[in-house]
Design a protein around this motif. Structure first.
Motif, PDB file in Angstrom:
ATOM      1  N   VAL A 278       0.908  -1.290  -0.036  1.00 13.16           N
ATOM      2  CA  VAL A 278       0.207  -0.002  -0.083  1.00 13.16           C
ATOM      3  C   VAL A 278       0.836   1.281  -0.041  1.00 13.16           C
ATOM      4  N   VAL A 279       0.612   2.278  -0.923  1.00  9.93           N
ATOM      5  CA  VAL A 279       1.189   3.433  -0.712  1.00  9.93           C
ATOM      6  C   VAL A 279       0.539   4.630  -0.685  1.00  9.93           C
ATOM      7  N   HIS A 280       0.760   5.427   0.172  1.00 12.33           N
ATOM      8  CA  HIS A 280       0.510   6.774   0.555  1.00 12.33           C
ATOM      9  C   HIS A 280       0.910   8.004  -0.745  1.00 12.33           C
ATOM     10  N   THR A 281      -0.018   8.518  -1.302  1.00  7.91           N
ATOM     11  CA  THR A 281       0.472   9.289  -2.204  1.00  7.91           C
ATOM     12  C   THR A 281      -0.381  10.516  -2.525  1.00  7.91           C
ATOM     13  N   GLY A 282       0.125  11.481  -3.192  1.00  7.34           N
ATOM     14  CA  GLY A 282      -0.472  12.678  -3.421  1.00  7.34           C
ATOM     15  C   GLY A 282      -0.856  12.710  -5.017  1.00  7.34           C
ATOM     16  N   MET A 283      -2.155  13.010  -5.439  1.00  7.84           N
ATOM     17  CA  MET A 283      -2.464  13.412  -6.769  1.00  7.84           C
ATOM     18  C   MET A 283      -2.443  14.888  -6.938  1.00  7.84           C
ATOM     19  N   LEU A 284      -1.289  15.435  -7.657  1.00  5.37           N
ATOM     20  CA  LEU A 284      -0.889  16.745  -7.620  1.00  5.37           C
ATOM     21  C   LEU A 284      -1.161  17.369  -8.796  1.00  5.37           C
ATOM     22  N   ASN A 285      -1.444  18.797  -8.908  1.00  7.67           N
ATOM     23  CA  ASN A 285      -1.601  19.491  -9.906  1.00  7.67           C
ATOM     24  C   ASN A 285      -0.273  20.221 -10.520  1.00  7.67           C
ATOM     25  N   GLU A 286      -0.128  20.905 -11.646  1.00  2.05           N
ATOM     26  CA  GLU A 286       1.054  21.353 -12.168  1.00  2.05           C
ATOM     27  C   GLU A 286       1.772  22.196 -11.054  1.00  2.05           C
ATOM     28  N   LYS A 287       1.188  23.080 -10.144  1.00  4.01           N
ATOM     29  CA  LYS A 287       1.618  23.753  -9.218  1.00  4.01           C
ATOM     30  C   LYS A 287       2.447  22.950  -8.036  1.00  4.01           C
ATOM     31  N   GLY A 288       2.249  21.466  -8.228  1.00  2.00           N
ATOM     32  CA  GLY A 288       2.449  20.522  -7.081  1.00  2.00           C
ATOM     33  C   GLY A 288       1.500  20.628  -5.910  1.00  2.00           C
ATOM     34  N   GLY A 289       0.480  21.199  -6.065  1.00  2.00           N
ATOM     35  CA  GLY A 289      -0.574  21.474  -4.873  1.00  2.00           C
ATOM     36  C   GLY A 289      -1.641  20.045  -4.916  1.00  2.00           C
ATOM     37  N   TYR A 290      -2.068  19.529  -3.870  1.00  2.00           N
ATOM     38  CA  TYR A 290      -2.982  18.401  -3.766  1.00  2.00           C
ATOM     39  C   TYR A 290      -4.283  18.375  -4.227  1.00  2.00           C
ATOM     40  N   GLU A 291      -4.541  17.590  -5.382  1.00  2.00           N
ATOM     41  CA  GLU A 291      -5.876  17.586  -5.752  1.00  2.00           C
ATOM     42  C   GLU A 291      -6.520  16.660  -5.078  1.00  2.00           C
ATOM     43  N   ASN A 292      -5.547  15.827  -4.602  1.00  2.00           N
ATOM     44  CA  ASN A 292      -6.164  14.389  -3.753  1.00  2.00           C
ATOM     45  C   ASN A 292      -5.263  13.997  -2.858  1.00  2.00           C
ATOM     46  N   ASP A 293      -5.268  13.162  -1.792  1.00  2.00           N
ATOM     47  CA  ASP A 293      -4.473  12.788  -0.827  1.00  2.00           C
ATOM     48  C   ASP A 293      -5.305  11.336  -0.818  1.00  2.00           C
ATOM     49  N   CYS A 294      -4.379  10.470  -0.894  1.00  2.05           N
ATOM     50  CA  CYS A 294      -4.749   8.863  -1.127  1.00  2.05           C
ATOM     51  C   CYS A 294      -4.191   7.955  -0.840  1.00  2.05           C
ATOM     52  N   SER A 295      -4.510   6.655  -0.607  1.00  6.00           N
ATOM     53  CA  SER A 295      -3.845   5.396  -0.467  1.00  6.00           C
ATOM     54  C   SER A 295      -4.276   4.321  -1.632  1.00  6.00           C
ATOM     55  N   ILE A 296      -3.176   3.921  -2.288  1.00  2.90           N
ATOM     56  CA  ILE A 296      -3.187   2.888  -3.119  1.00  2.90           C
ATOM     57  C   ILE A 296      -2.752   1.694  -3.214  1.00  2.90           C
ATOM     58  N   ALA A 297      -3.386   0.407  -3.213  1.00  2.00           N
ATOM     59  CA  ALA A 297      -2.896  -0.876  -2.811  1.00  2.00           C
ATOM     60  C   ALA A 297      -2.980  -1.444  -4.262  1.00  2.00           C
ATOM     61  N   ARG A 298      -1.512  -2.150  -4.358  1.00  2.00           N
ATOM     62  CA  ARG A 298      -1.599  -2.683  -5.691  1.00  2.00           C
ATOM     63  C   ARG A 298      -2.130  -4.150  -5.455  1.00  2.00           C
ATOM     64  N   LEU A 299      -2.943  -4.630  -6.133  1.00  2.00           N
ATOM     65  CA  LEU A 299      -3.716  -6.102  -6.120  1.00  2.00           C
ATOM     66  C   LEU A 299      -3.311  -6.994  -6.795  1.00  2.00           C
ATOM     67  N   SER A 300      -2.838  -6.487  -7.936  1.00  2.00           N
ATOM     68  CA  SER A 300      -2.102  -7.329  -8.763  1.00  2.00           C
ATOM     69  C   SER A 300      -1.168  -6.672  -9.614  1.00  2.00           C
TER      70      SER A 300
END
Length: 882
Positions: free
Chosen positions: A563-585
């Protein structure tokens, strides 16, 4: 009549100043008077088409033209400013509780002040100031909180005594007042004339304006605006702006691709009087009496007074309403409570002659905040509507931010609280809107203490466990239409008394939440977190990984099961989303985001993922119930239920496994809790939810298990210095500014959105820094509590605001989170914020005008409190993350 004369006079002046209107008028004189022909033909195409010639539409046109866009057509189905704008009370007030609304109103005030000089159109701008009255101490506290925000924004404001109120406005009865707030820069304008002035300036800048032209629907191809159909023909365009006010909802649904704009009109009443024997001075302050539910302003020597009654009357529930608003029917019985409040506040008006009771429609939204932004379903379709009776206050600023959004791709301020994408389709039900606006309109005046909740339109989205949790004493709040538990009331507590307790001080649920937090730290708790947004992204090849590597800042090329904690950023580096992503396969990912990201995140990803039939994204929010198992004994409960070892050696942190729990298969178990405490998130197929919950509760009895709610979660995450998107993080906050560099992989081998901005920050430093504050001289029992939005002072100078706060039951103190900035004392220029700058300052937090000393930290306290420490012995120690 005088007001109408001014409106017509401005209309004539504006048309006289525009050659196009002179030609049109000449042409009309030579035609039959029974019909009004259109001498000026519509263009076949334009870059932008704006629908609506009120304050919003003309403001957008004005600001777009100022920013260099000239190929703009503004269409108005009736006459300019003949809708709600025409009947607006004309009060420009900056006293707003939401920061972005305050900034919009401040900009509007400054714009209107110079608009007459710029255009030659008289706007009636008069700086009168405003006085907001308080009949109770709680009301005065709420005014003091607003005053703190205004003062640090540089807007003059002071809390005054009832005697000072009488000096500023001799006709006001002050016998029941405890204080007031005076804002000397607030103003009055003629709303219709302001709109006409904006239209005049826009026209000079090349904007084409066509009255008596109705938009029937918006053409869409491949999810993008391509044109509009009108009753005078078609216009091809790249952008469409819906500024149709109370008609915005119907217009949104009339297109080939429906756009949901959740607003509903209510009748709004105000009366006009003849001048007093001694006419009121034109610069007499406007009075806002929220406890009396009324406002009072000077109007041509008499008064204009309206309000927000407790039993509002929704209108135009079905079908389209009239093109131009004529004043609706008078209803003196309905207005009587407001009239009584007016006479109590200004007794000398008893003998005053009333000229007219005006009844006009005003549009309200489900959360009392206006709607702006781009549609999540149609690119190029922008909306600005639903002003909740504050259209003239917001008009200038709202038009500016939307124009910036269109031209630059983003506005200059964080407008998420106003973004159309904060709503889902569920808020566009006509029945929901009708019932909600009947609650919203009275709330315009009701005292809003922190953590209040709407009562209408509830139980729309619920977890399968709702009834079980409700029966166990759950107290509910709503987020994005989803019911979430605040806390659980133990048996024997007075439920009704607890539900009705509202305060700015220590709340009645303090001990209840404290016991839930204690259980999370010492035993095990269950929190239903089903409301979190959940997407599955998969592909037949490497498309999913490649796309997500580009759209997210952390490295997602991790082993399956991580599981990876990561930001979904815009071009200015700002957070459009802050989420956790699990690699299922190798080719499949499971993404968990905050509840209110469901529409925004979907639209963001849809617009940026490649159009590839081998790449799929599915919203699975409804497929899974999520249970958060928090506490040191969570591992024991899960081990016994799954017959699988889940100790840290076998199930490390940030790991995901699919396993059986009880009889149920296919449970996705992740070793994270979003709080920093040990435990697991269980993502359960919805049909197994009740079974798994029962199994967990039964097995957990011997470990002291209990239910907990989001208030406990908030306390846990804030004392661990965890930032949450929408509260602490936004599109203007980067990972470098909030201590999340470890969630960014600048050298992961592939480029990602925002990478250049982050590299620049890494090299040059940051201009704000996320900081944790522990209040030191604050009495939890007696003092006002911090909530969010409190000004932060460093060495006596304002440096930022808090974004969230909670009482830490571990530290036995209040903890506030917020951003610290560094301004040059002489020039006001922003400077880089260093660690030394944070650590070497003396800090205070301003709570409703009272400052409390605070200790600043850039790292959280350790969660390993083996025994209760005295407050003055608590020291900075180890730093634990999930």
């Amino acid at each position: 009549a005088a007001g109408m004369f001014l409106r017509l006079l401005s209309d004539v002046r504006w048309r006289a100043a525009n050659p196009k209107w002179r030609r049109m008028t000449c042409s009309q004189r030579s035609t039959s008077s029974t019909a009004e022909p259109h001498a000026v033909f519509l263009p076949a195409q334009a870059q932008v088409v704006i629908c609506g010639g009120g304050i919003m539409g003309t403001s957008v046109a004005y600001h777009l033209s100022k920013m260099g866009w000239k190929d703009i057509v503004l269409l108005e189905q009736g006459r300019l400013a003949a809708g709600t704008t025409r009947f607006c009370a004309g009060i420009v007030s900056t006293a707003r509780q939401v920061s972005i609304e305050l900034k919009m109103a401040d900009y509007s005030n400054k714009l209107y002040q110079q608009l007459e000089q710029e255009t030659g159109v008289k706007t009636g701008y008069t700086k009168t100031g405003s006085i907001s009255l308080a009949q109770t101490q709680d009301r005065l506290i709420s005014l003091k909180r607003i005053a703190s925000s205004l003062n640090v924004m540089g807007i003059p404001c002071e809390i005054i005594t009832p005697k000072q109120v009488a000096q500023l406005h001799p006709l006001i009865n002050i016998h029941d007042l405890v204080g007031a707030m005076y804002v000397p820069e607030d103003a009055l304008v003629s709303s219709a004339n302001v709109s006409l002035a904006l239209a005049t300036a826009a026209s000079w800048n090349g904007v084409q304006i066509h009255e008596r032209t109705s938009v029937s629907h918006v053409s869409v191809q491949k999810g993008r605006v391509t044109g509009v159909e009108t009753d005078r023909g078609q216009i091809q365009c790249q952008y469409f702006v819906n500024c149709a006010g109370q008609w915005a909802y119907e217009l949104g649904h009339s297109g080939e691709e429906p756009v949901n704009i959740p607003l509903h009109a209510c009748e709004h009443f105000y009366l006009l009087t003849h001048p007093l024997k001694e006419p009121l001075a034109s610069d007499l302050p406007t009075i806002v009496d929220p406890d009396g539910r009324i406002y009072i302003r000077n109007w041509q020597g008499g008064i204009l007074s309206g309000g927000f009654e407790k039993n509002p009357k929704p209108l135009f529930t079905e079908g389209r309403n009239q093109l131009e608003i004529q004043t609706l029917q008078e209803d003196w019985d309905h207005f009587e409570p407001l009239l009584s409040a007016l006479l109590r506040r200004m007794p000398d008006l008893e003998a005053l002659q009333i000229m007219q009771l005006v009844n006009c429609p005003e549009s309200f939204t489900p959360d009392m905040r206006c709607i702006m932004g781009e549609s999540p379903t149609v690119r190029g379709y922008f909306v600005l509507a639903g002003m909740n009776s504050a259209g003239i206050s917001y008009g200038g600023g709202a038009g500016k931010y939307l124009a910036e959004w269109m031209v630059n791709g983003y506005p200059s301020e964080n407008v998420w609280p106003l973004d159309l994408k904060r709503f889902g389709t569920l808020q566009s039900s006509r029945t929901f809107l009708r019932h909600r606006v009947m609650e919203v309109m009275p709330l315009m005046c009701d005292l809003k203490v922190p953590r209040w909740d709407f009562q209408t339109g509830r139980q729309l989205r619920t977890s399968p466990l709702y009834d079980r949790l409700d029966a166990q004493g759950a107290r509910w709040m709503e987020k994005h239409g989803f019911e979430r538990v605040k806390y659980f009331v133990p048996p024997g507590k007075d439920l009704l008394d607890l539900d009705q307790s509202k305060t700015f001080y220590k709340p009645d649920w303090f001990d209840i939440v404290g016991s839930e937090v204690k259980c999370c730290k010492e035993a095990v708790c269950v929190i239903d977190m089903s409301s979190f947004t959940k997407f599955e992204i998969s592909s037949t090849g490497d498309q999913a990984l490649e796309s997500l590597q580009y759209l997210f800042s952390n490295d997602l090329d991790v082993p399956v099961g991580h599981v990876v904690h990561t930001g979904m950023l815009n071009e200015k580096g700002g957070y459009e989303n802050d989420c956790s992503i699990a690699r299922l396969s190798k080719r499949s990912f499971f993404m968990i985001s905050p509840t209110d990201q469901q529409v925004h995140c979907w639209a963001w990803l849809k617009n940026r993922l490649p159009e590839d039939s081998n790449l799929t994204m599915e919203d699975v929010t409804w497929k899974y119930t999520a249970l958060n198992l928090i506490g040191p004994r969570a591992v024991d409960v899960l081990s016994e239920l799954s017959y699988v070892p889940v100790t840290p050696e076998h199930f490390p942190s940030l790991f995901c496994k699919e396993m059986s729990v009880g009889y149920a298969n296919g449970i996705r178990v992740m070793s994270i809790t979003h709080t920093g405490e040990p435990g697991f998130m269980l993502y359960i197929p919805i049909e197994y939810a009740l079974h798994v919950y029962n199994e967990v509760m039964n097995m957990g009895q011997k470990y002291g298990i209990r239910n907990a709610g989001y208030y406990a979660l908030r306390s846990l995450r804030i004392e661990k210095f965890f930032a949450f998107w929408g509260q602490d993080l936004d599109a203007f906050t980067t990972p470098m500014e909030c201590g999340r560099e470890f969630q960014v992989k600048l050298e992961k081998g592939t480029q990602f959105v925002g990478q250049e901005a982050l590299l620049e920050q890494k090299q040059n430093g940051v201009y704000k820094r996320f900081t944790m504050f522990i209040l030191e001289d604050h009495d939890t029992d007696m003092d006002l509590w911090p909530w969010w939005g409190e000004p932060i002072f460093r060495n006596g100078r304002y440096v930022g605001k808090t974004t969230s706060s909670a009482y830490s039951y571990t530290l036995e103190r209040h903890v506030c989170l917020g951003f610290v900035q560094h301004f040059d004392e002489k020039t006001g220029e922003e400077l880089v914020v260093t660690t030394d700058f944070i650590n070497q300052g003396e800090y205070e937090i301003d709570i409703a005008g009272q400052r409390f000393q605070a200790k600043a930290k850039l790292y959280p306290f350790s969660s390993l409190f083996t025994h209760r420490r005295r407050k003055d012995e608590v020291e900075l120690s180890g730093y634990q993350r999930e």
